[in-house]
Write a protein that holds these residues in place. Structure first.
Motif, PDB file in Angstrom:
ATOM      1  N   LEU A  29       0.759  -1.152   0.028  1.00 62.67           N
ATOM      2  CA  LEU A  29      -0.039   0.146   0.062  1.00 62.67           C
ATOM      3  C   LEU A  29       1.095   1.216  -0.053  1.00 62.67           C
ATOM      4  N   VAL A  30       0.651   1.963  -0.792  1.00 60.75           N
ATOM      5  CA  VAL A  30       1.467   3.380  -1.255  1.00 60.75           C
ATOM      6  C   VAL A  30       0.499   4.523  -1.456  1.00 60.75           C
ATOM      7  N   GLN A  31       0.668   5.776  -1.143  1.00 62.78           N
ATOM      8  CA  GLN A  31       0.022   6.684  -1.117  1.00 62.78           C
ATOM      9  C   GLN A  31       0.424   7.338  -2.746  1.00 62.78           C
ATOM     10  N   ALA A  32      -0.687   8.085  -3.236  1.00 69.61           N
ATOM     11  CA  ALA A  32      -0.551   8.661  -4.565  1.00 69.61           C
ATOM     12  C   ALA A  32       0.873   9.397  -4.641  1.00 69.61           C
ATOM     13  N   GLY A  33       1.587   9.273  -5.766  1.00 72.72           N
ATOM     14  CA  GLY A  33       2.629  10.064  -5.892  1.00 72.72           C
ATOM     15  C   GLY A  33       4.008   9.130  -5.240  1.00 72.72           C
ATOM     16  N   GLY A  34       3.715   8.029  -4.611  1.00 67.70           N
ATOM     17  CA  GLY A  34       4.778   7.308  -4.002  1.00 67.70           C
ATOM     18  C   GLY A  34       5.360   6.403  -5.041  1.00 67.70           C
ATOM     19  N   SER A  35       6.350   5.579  -4.404  1.00 67.76           N
ATOM     20  CA  SER A  35       6.963   4.770  -5.454  1.00 67.76           C
ATOM     21  C   SER A  35       7.065   3.222  -4.763  1.00 67.76           C
ATOM     22  N   LEU A  36       7.067   2.244  -5.564  1.00 67.89           N
ATOM     23  CA  LEU A  36       7.452   0.934  -5.345  1.00 67.89           C
ATOM     24  C   LEU A  36       8.219   0.173  -6.318  1.00 67.89           C
ATOM     25  N   ARG A  37       9.048  -0.900  -5.760  1.00 66.85           N
ATOM     26  CA  ARG A  37       9.726  -1.703  -6.863  1.00 66.85           C
ATOM     27  C   ARG A  37       9.420  -3.232  -6.635  1.00 66.85           C
ATOM     28  N   LEU A  38       8.860  -3.681  -7.615  1.00 70.35           N
ATOM     29  CA  LEU A  38       8.402  -5.015  -7.723  1.00 70.35           C
ATOM     30  C   LEU A  38       9.822  -5.920  -8.141  1.00 70.35           C
ATOM     31  N   SER A  39       9.613  -7.338  -7.528  1.00 69.31           N
ATOM     32  CA  SER A  39      10.891  -8.063  -8.083  1.00 69.31           C
ATOM     33  C   SER A  39       9.952  -9.393  -8.493  1.00 69.31           C
TER      34      SER A  39
END
Length: 121
Positions: free
Chosen positions: A11-21
Motif C-alpha cells: 500500500l502506497v500513497q499517490a505520488g509514491g514509489s514501489l519496486r516489484l521483484s
C-alpha cells in the motif's frame, strides 16, 4: 519448467514509489523474455512492461511511460519493475510472466502468483 515468485507489492500513497521483484527458478532465465501484467477489479488483464532476454529492448503501455521502468539482472534470475509517481488507477494485482525470447510477439507461458499494489488517493 519455470517458476516465478513476485514480491514488493503493498500500500502506497499517490505520488509514491514501489519496486516489484520477480525471481525465476531454473537455468533458462537468460533466454526468457520477461513481462509484468496487471489486473484491476472488473477489468481485463493488461501488459504493463516487457523486457528482452538481454535487456536491450523494453516496451511499456502508454499509461505508465515515464513513470515505470523494467529491468533485469540475469545473474540473479530476477526482473524488476520500478514504479514512480503512482496513481490510484495503478491499483491492481501485478503478475510476472515469462516466455522464451524467440520472437518479439508471443504468448507468455509462465506466470507468477501475483502481488497486490494498492495506491491510495
Amino acid at each position: 519448467q519455470v517458476q516465478l515468485v513476485e514480491s514488493g507489492g503493498g500500500l502506497v500513497q499517490a505520488g509514491g514509489s514501489l519496486r516489484l521483484s520477480c525471481t525465476a527458478s531454473g537455468p533458462t532465465f537468460s533466454r526468457l523474455r520477461m513481462a509484468w501484467f496487471r489486473q484491476a477489479p472488473g477489468k481485463e488483464r493488461e501488459s504493463v512492461a516487457a523486457i528482452s532476454w538481454s535487456g536491450g529492448d523494453t516496451k511499456y503501455v502508454d499509461s505508465v511511460k515515464g513513470r515505470f521502468s523494467i529491468s533485469r539482472v540475469n545473474a540473479k534470475n530476477t526482473v524488476y519493475l520500478r514504479m514512480n509517481s503512482l496513481k490510484p488507477e495503478d491499483t491492481a494485482v501485478y503478475y510476472c510472466a515469462a516466455r522464451l525470447d524467440t520472437s518479439a510477439v508471443g504468448t507468455y507461458d509462465y506466470w507468477g502468483q501475483g502481488t497486490q499494489v494498492t495506491v491510495s488517493s
